[in-house]
Motif scaffolding. Structure first.
Motif, PDB file in Angstrom:
ATOM      1  N   UNK A 126      42.692  46.407  49.028  1.00 59.03           N
ATOM      2  CA  UNK A 126      41.251  46.167  48.964  1.00 59.03           C
ATOM      3  C   UNK A 126      40.803  45.944  47.521  1.00 59.03           C
ATOM      4  N   UNK A 127      41.289  46.779  46.610  1.00 55.60           N
ATOM      5  CA  UNK A 127      40.854  46.692  45.215  1.00 55.60           C
ATOM      6  C   UNK A 127      41.243  45.353  44.593  1.00 55.60           C
ATOM      7  N   UNK A 128      42.505  44.977  44.707  1.00 55.12           N
ATOM      8  CA  UNK A 128      42.944  43.759  44.031  1.00 55.12           C
ATOM      9  C   UNK A 128      42.449  42.492  44.730  1.00 55.12           C
ATOM     10  N   UNK A 129      42.251  42.544  46.031  1.00 57.47           N
ATOM     11  CA  UNK A 129      41.632  41.416  46.713  1.00 57.47           C
ATOM     12  C   UNK A 129      40.184  41.255  46.259  1.00 57.47           C
ATOM     13  N   UNK A 130      39.476  42.365  46.105  1.00 58.43           N
ATOM     14  CA  UNK A 130      38.087  42.317  45.640  1.00 58.43           C
ATOM     15  C   UNK A 130      38.001  41.760  44.226  1.00 58.43           C
ATOM     16  N   UNK A 131      38.910  42.205  43.358  1.00 58.84           N
ATOM     17  CA  UNK A 131      38.923  41.696  41.985  1.00 58.84           C
ATOM     18  C   UNK A 131      39.196  40.204  41.972  1.00 58.84           C
ATOM     19  N   UNK A 132      40.150  39.751  42.776  1.00 56.99           N
ATOM     20  CA  UNK A 132      40.491  38.327  42.814  1.00 56.99           C
ATOM     21  C   UNK A 132      39.314  37.493  43.301  1.00 56.99           C
ATOM     22  N   UNK A 133      38.659  37.944  44.368  1.00 59.52           N
ATOM     23  CA  UNK A 133      37.522  37.194  44.909  1.00 59.52           C
ATOM     24  C   UNK A 133      36.380  37.159  43.898  1.00 59.52           C
ATOM     25  N   UNK A 134      36.112  38.300  43.258  1.00 60.90           N
ATOM     26  CA  UNK A 134      35.039  38.345  42.269  1.00 60.90           C
ATOM     27  C   UNK A 134      35.337  37.432  41.083  1.00 60.90           C
TER      28      UNK A 134
END
Length: 218
Positions: free
Chosen positions: A80-88
């Motif tokens: 969740x964390x790294x997917x969120x960072x990538x999308x942001x």
């Protein structure tokens, strides 16, 4: 188009594009300073984390953690964390004005977290299961043992909260806000943080984002 004739002190009438930002002295200066600041923080953090891990701390009572059975949820947490960072980042990279504020907020968040970790030495919660971050453990923790005392406040929760603010008034903000709650819940299930660490993360993220807006204003 700029609202004043002084290039060093002007405020953009609209968010800058990269083609305009690279010629804007105030933007270039603030970007250079925050990149250097983040590099300095990255260099110093391993030594700081090793220090706080070796220091004795206080065990806090936490009725919510006592009621939650501990489960190892490291994998979904960092997905969740790294997917969120990538999308942001995909959203922020074409928007240099928003990106600059996000970088400053992130740097200020780390500085503030160093201060709170220094001021409030804590022992890890009972029944803690080590939260294994494949990126941070490899590049930032200079310790032969896992770091479990980087507690107040939750950096993972604060980072997600900060990302939700950084993307501006977009639908993505709502998605990232929900994912912030998901990560906050997962780190509690892991018993990687006290409830107080997680609850404090959100106002600290808001404060750093607000302060970053003052820093990048020109």
């Amino acid at each position: 188009m700029l609202v004043s004739s002084s290039p060093a002190t002007t405020t953009p009438a609209r968010p800058l594009t990269w083609s305009a930002a690279r010629y804007h002295p105030a933007f270039r200066l603030r970007l250079l300073v925050v990149v250097l600041l983040l590099l300095g923080i990255s260099y110093a953090l391993p030594f700081f984390f090793a220090f706080i891990q070796a220091r004795p701390g206080t065990v806090l009572p936490d009725p919510l953690l006592d009621a939650l059975p501990a489960r190892d949820v490291s994998a979904p947490t960092f997905e969740v964390i790294y997917l969120s960072i990538a999308v942001a980042l995909v959203y922020l990279l074409p928007r240099p004005t928003l990106l600059l504020r996000a970088l400053w907020a992130y740097a200020l968040l780390h500085l503030l977290r160093v201060a709170t970790l220094w001021l409030f030495p804590l022992e890890a919660p009972a029944h803690l299961l080590v939260l294994h971050d494949p990126v941070v453990e490899r590049f930032f923790y200079a310790s032969p043992t896992p770091i479990t005392k980087d507690l107040f406040f939750s950096g993972h929760t604060a980072t997600l909260a900060l990302l939700s603010l950084a993307v501006g008034r977009s639908r993505l903000r709502q998605v990232l806000a929900v994912l912030t709650v998901v990560v906050a819940t997962l780190v509690l299930i892991q018993h990687a943080h006290y409830t107080y660490d997680v609850l404090a993360a959100v106002p600290f993220a808001f404060g750093c984002y607000w302060l970053a807006g003052k820093v990048v204003k020109w």
